[in-house]
Design a protein around this motif. Structure first.
Motif: not given
Ligand SMILES: [Zn+2]
Ligand SMILES: [Zn+2]
Length: 350
Positions: A64-74, A152-161, A306-312
């Motif tokens: 199961v590939p995928g390492h640019e994962i964005a979601g919500v804590v449940t 920022l929109p969560l979908d467009a931030c996933a690839p930052l990871l 990096m994520l904080n930099f992108c937010a700013k």
């Protein structure tokens, strides 16, 4: 154990198909994440097609590939302190490391001298295979979870990871900033992040792309200059120009030609991964005291920075959102360079 739904390659080179598997129950320090979006990285394609078998110990199928994962804590384990239910979080290329070696202690878990546990196609310290983000949920130790930008929109931030940190880390390490001439080689998923981040860091950015086809895009993303590498004039004109070159291309190319574009003490950093070895001449390095270096993603602390930099600075990835049923078609398009600039899977489609 909890049942998780996703898409997997059942064998090397097999197309991805629906797959149900088990995730561990959250332990004391674990966070359970409902995955909303997952980016498609070129390395997902390499690995699901077993293209890196010469470099990896094993390829584990079903994968199961995928390492640019964005979601919500449940849900969170009893001893979790950093995150609570409802937080927007991310998971990048790795989910654990030894935590005690010198690199781990300096926040460089991606260079763990014992073993970095990759987010998929790896085994955790108990020997259980890891499964990535093309799925509905994931369980990860809170120390390997990132906080996503609120603004920022969560979908467009996933690839930052993956794509984002792969470029941010070398740009910071080799001090891209005001007064520095930085070239980004290749304008794909990695390259576009390099242009945006180097520009936001204050550097003067040049794109070196195969043709001028993406010139308008390059300028829009923040490049001051754009040159075609298919034109031999480019290499004459730009000789001795750059403090830093970040090479994102994974196709074979003559690195010596690019080294000649560096100033005195300049560095070319390789982040693309050609499958074959590329010969480098000593003269390309000794003249101008040049360096050839490599860099691999970034540690947890730097990824958060990096994520904080992108937010700013309002930096996100240019994406095309797809339902998971189109993942195989998307893979073909990535291989053909037909995406601007990253596919992101909307996990609601599962
Ligand atoms: Zn990646
Ligand atoms: Zn370690």
């Amino acid at each position: 154990m909890s049942r998780s739904k996703g898409y997997a390659a059942m064998a090397a080179k097999a197309p991805l198909a629906p797959y149900t598997f088990e995730r561990r129950e959250p332990r004391e320090h674990d966070v359970l994440i409902a995955i909303k979006y997952c980016g498609i990285c070129h390395s997902d394609i390499h690995q699901s097609r077993d293209g890196w078998s010469d470099y990896l110990e094993e390829s584990i199928f079903p994968m199961v590939p995928g390492h640019e994962i964005a979601g919500v804590v449940t849900a969170v384990g009893a001893k979790v302190t950093k995150y609570k239910v409802g937080d927007k979080v991310g998971v990048g290329c790795f989910v654990d490391s030894c935590r005690t070696c010198a690199p781990c202690k300096s926040g460089l878990e991606q260079y763990c001298s014992v073993r970095t546990v990759w987010t998929y196609n790896a085994r955790d310290y108990e020997g259980v295979p890891t499964y990535g983000g093309y799925s509905d949920r994931i369980v990860v130790d809170e120390n390997y979870v990132l906080r996503m930008p609120e603004n920022l929109p969560l979908d467009a931030c996933a690839p930052l990871l993956c794509a984002g940190i792969t470029l941010y880390s070398p740009l910071r390490h080799w001090q891209a900033g005001p007064g520095k001439n930085v070239a980004i080689v290749g304008l794909g998923g990695l390259g576009q992040m390099g242009v945006k981040l180097a520009h936001a860091l204050g550097a003067e950015v040049t794109v070196l792309s195969h043709s001028l086809k993406k010139q308008a895009d390059g300028k829009r993303l923040g490049a001051a200059h754009f040159y075609a590498t298919s034109d031999p004039e480019t290499f004459t004109k730009l000789k001795g120009t750059f403090d830093l070159i970040i090479n994102t291309v994974s196709a074979e190319m003559d690195w010596n030609e690019y080294l000649a574009l560096l100033k005195l003490d300049g560095t070319m950093v390789v982040v693309g991964l050609p499958e074959k070895n590329i010969p480098v001449g000593a003269f390309a390095l000794t003249g101008g005291r040049r360096s050839l270096a490599g860099s691999q993603i970034g540690g947890i602390q730097e990824t958060q920075e990096m994520l904080n930099f992108c937010a700013k600075h309002g930096v996100t990835c240019d994406i095309e959102v797809i339902p998971i049923q189109k993942v195989n078609e998307a893979y073909e398009r990535v291989v053909n360079g037909d995406v601007r600039y990253r596919f992101v899977i909307d996990m609601a489609s599962l």
